[in-house]
Design an enzyme around this catalytic site. Structure first.
Site, short mmCIF file in Angstrom:
data_model
loop_
_atom_site.label_atom_id
_atom_site.label_comp_id
_atom_site.label_asym_id
_atom_site.label_seq_id
_atom_site.Cartn_x
_atom_site.Cartn_y
_atom_site.Cartn_z
N TYR A 103 5.02 2.37 -1.32
CA TYR A 103 6.41 2.13 -1.29
C TYR A 103 7.02 1.44 -2.35
O TYR A 103 8.11 1.82 -3.26
CB TYR A 103 6.75 1.85 -0.03
CG TYR A 103 8.42 2.04 0.31
CD1 TYR A 103 8.92 3.15 0.42
CD2 TYR A 103 9.13 0.78 0.29
CE1 TYR A 103 10.45 3.24 0.58
CE2 TYR A 103 10.43 0.74 0.42
CZ TYR A 103 11.16 2.21 0.67
OH TYR A 103 12.52 2.11 0.83
N SER A 113 15.16 0.01 -3.59
CA SER A 113 14.90 -0.86 -2.46
C SER A 113 14.62 -2.38 -3.16
O SER A 113 14.15 -2.30 -4.26
CB SER A 113 13.55 -0.49 -1.55
OG SER A 113 13.21 -1.61 -0.78
#
Length: 266
Positions: free
Chosen positions: A141, A128
């Protein structure tokens, strides 16, 4: 012969788009899901829980028994998590890492012996753009995806002599149902972060809802598979998302932190 593609998390979102696109391009695709019988897709589906080593071994063995090889592994399965670090239960942090980090490693471990034996293969890990920076209320995350970026760099060097290529692909925000599958730390009434976290939850969901078409990720993955000498890192997203990584590299820490805080209204 068509290449055999094994992709985790193919029941929805980016994974489903990638698997469908590669299937249409003539690849033999095996997608995975915890409950594959409930998924209606044009490609093959096998049962897999990335947090269960036995499940991983069984899924890989099933594909090998049918095809004799795996040419491309796409580690796409992942889980979102939001919340202030102080308020987020540590057990949920560990669960996130079990899916986003250790689950990927366990799938790689199961597939690598076959790729080494055939002296070829491509492993693509979906990370990501958030993994390049610590984002407020998404710190866990960011950490799980950032850790995967670094491990992928190390793995690339370790397996290169066996003819195996290892690649990171970092997407930005895409229009998927990922928000529905996230673990959201509750907005606690007595939390010191109550107002700011609530505002940012809405902002995060807006980013996903207005995100790009997942077909862009599918096309990027296809390009990587067809590339005989792919890069280690790819970023797929909007200009500002990718430019934020450049800014972090060139700006002083405090200046970059201030930009992020302004963006998230902190």
């Amino acid at each position: 012969m068509s290449k055999i593609v094994f992709i985790t998390g193919a029941s929805s979102g980016i994974g489903k788009s990638i698997a469908t696109y590669l299937h249409e391009k003539g690849y033999t695709v095996y997608g995975t899901s915890r409950k594959p019988d409930k998924i209606n897709v044009p490609f093959n589906m096998v049962a897999l829980d990335v947090t269960n080593e036995v499940s991983i071994e069984n899924a890989v063995a099933e594909v090998i028994a049918k095809e004799g090889k795996i040419d491309v592994l796409i580690n796409n399965a992942g889980k979102g998590i939001t919340g202030p670090i102080e308020d987020t239960p540590t057990v949920e942090m560990r669960e996130n890492f079990n899916t986003n980090f250790f689950g990927v490693i366990d799938v790689v471990k199961a597939v690598l012996p076959y790729m080494r034996k055939q002296q070829s293969g491509t492993i693509i890990n979906t990370t990501s753009i958030a993994g390049y920076m610590g984002l407020p209320f998404r710190g866990i995350y960011s950490a799980s995806k950032g850790a995967l970026e670094l491990v992928t760099e190390a793995l690339s060097m370790e397996v290169k002599s066996f003819g195996v290529k290892v690649v990171n692909v970092a997407p930005g925000d895409f229009a998927t149902n990922i928000a529905a599958g996230r673990y959201h730390t509750p907005v606690f009434e007595d939390s010191a972060y109550k107002e700011k976290y609530a505002e940012n939850l809405a902002l995060m969901n807006d980013h996903v809802n207005s995100g790009a078409d997942p077909i862009l990720m599918a096309k990027a993955i296809h390009h990587i598979i067809e590339n005989k000498s792919p890069k280690v890192h790819y970023k797929v997203g909007g200009f500002m998302e990718k430019f934020s990584i450049v800014l972090k590299r060139i700006l002083p820490d405090k200046v970059y932190e201030k930009l992020l805080m302004n963006h998230y209204k902190l």
